[in-house]
Design an enzyme around this catalytic site. Sequence first.
Site, mmCIF file in Angstrom:
data_model
loop_
_atom_site.group_PDB
_atom_site.id
_atom_site.type_symbol
_atom_site.label_atom_id
_atom_site.label_comp_id
_atom_site.label_asym_id
_atom_site.label_seq_id
_atom_site.Cartn_x
_atom_site.Cartn_y
_atom_site.Cartn_z
ATOM 1 N N VAL A 106 42.241 46.258 45.420
ATOM 2 C CA VAL A 106 43.110 45.094 45.382
ATOM 3 C C VAL A 106 42.223 43.868 45.524
ATOM 4 O O VAL A 106 41.324 43.834 46.371
ATOM 5 C CB VAL A 106 44.155 45.130 46.521
ATOM 6 C CG1 VAL A 106 45.055 43.894 46.460
ATOM 7 C CG2 VAL A 106 44.982 46.402 46.461
ATOM 8 N N CYS A 107 42.415 42.891 44.654
ATOM 9 C CA CYS A 107 41.692 41.618 44.738
ATOM 10 C C CYS A 107 40.168 41.859 44.667
ATOM 11 O O CYS A 107 39.691 42.622 43.827
ATOM 12 C CB CYS A 107 42.112 40.887 46.008
ATOM 13 S SG CYS A 107 41.712 39.132 46.045
ATOM 14 N N THR A 108 39.423 41.271 45.572
ATOM 15 C CA THR A 108 37.969 41.371 45.521
ATOM 16 C C THR A 108 37.437 42.696 46.051
ATOM 17 O O THR A 108 36.221 42.883 46.123
ATOM 18 C CB THR A 108 37.321 40.212 46.309
ATOM 19 O OG1 THR A 108 37.888 40.175 47.623
ATOM 20 C CG2 THR A 108 37.563 38.885 45.614
ATOM 21 N N THR A 126 40.450 41.524 38.939
ATOM 22 C CA THR A 126 40.215 41.007 40.285
ATOM 23 C C THR A 126 40.833 39.621 40.340
ATOM 24 O O THR A 126 41.396 39.141 39.347
ATOM 25 C CB THR A 126 38.722 40.975 40.646
ATOM 26 O OG1 THR A 126 38.581 40.707 42.047
ATOM 27 C CG2 THR A 126 37.969 39.916 39.854
ATOM 28 N N ALA A 159 44.631 42.190 40.671
ATOM 29 C CA ALA A 159 44.176 40.830 40.950
ATOM 30 C C ALA A 159 44.499 40.481 42.403
ATOM 31 O O ALA A 159 44.559 41.366 43.252
ATOM 32 C CB ALA A 159 44.851 39.863 39.977
#
Length: 319
Positions: A106-108, A126, A159
């Site tokens: 998830v995300c970074t 991301t 993202a």
Amino acid sequence: MTKPHRIALLAYEGCQLLDVTGPAAVFGAANDARDRPAYEVRIVSPDGGAVASNCGVALMSQPIGGRCDTLLVAGGSRGLKAVMAREDVRRWLRKAAPQARRFGSVCTGAFVLAAAGLLDGKRVATHWASCKRLADRYPAITVDADALYVVDGQVWTSAGVTTGIDMALALVEADLGAATANLIARHFVLYARRPGYQSQFSPLLQAQTDVDAPFARLIEWMQTHLDEPLDVPALAARAGLSERSFYRKFVEATGKTPAHFVEGLRLDAARTLLAKGLPLKAIAGRVGLRSSARLGQAFERRFGMAPSLFREMHATSVA
């Protein structure tokens, strides 16, 4: 599912809280929706114990180790470099991820997987603010800077922040069906379930980000009147400006010409309707592109594929 699937959510000092708790809440809600649990959710961390998230809320975790069916790595800002640098974490990921039915981030959190060499040759998502950095640092990865989440084989990446919920709902749908995923979405009082191909950039949200937001209301209106003429004369009249002044101010506010902006709105709406399986001619009329040929040309120019192929890939039932 005869026995609960083991979900491991990797947290660490300074991780984004919602990157962990968002997916965990979705899997927990799936358990609540069934007679017997479908998932066994574990929060793991490099050393176990209490882990302070980026907002100060502590998460209780178990030490990394063991096997799991699904492995997801949370993103973060503070602490991200430290966890990427830990050889014990990279070693565990290289062992656990290939053994899992699916893994992702998830995300970074994608940076952590990339540091372990697990994303080479993959298309990933991301947070929009980190896409260039991820692509520059790991050139063997194809970064999709637009998508909410991406599925590439057994790799699931999303993202920023709330998109972890969207991806977790898609994981539940893959396991338990659309009815269960939709039930959870309603329980969470979500406005809509967002598909992975939806853009990270909402035109209305981008317009509202500007303090002055001169065209936010106009853009909101445009999104619900795509089948009407949305040329400069019509939009300028609605905005109460001369055509010349409207054009100049709109480009200054959005960074796009009115024609390019309107086409983007129409094509994004077309993607949603294609995923519902509607015929091309009907979609073209509803989004204001008038003909299936014109829809096809614009769609392929922007997304690199024919709308019919997109419908085959994403439609749940073709009408």
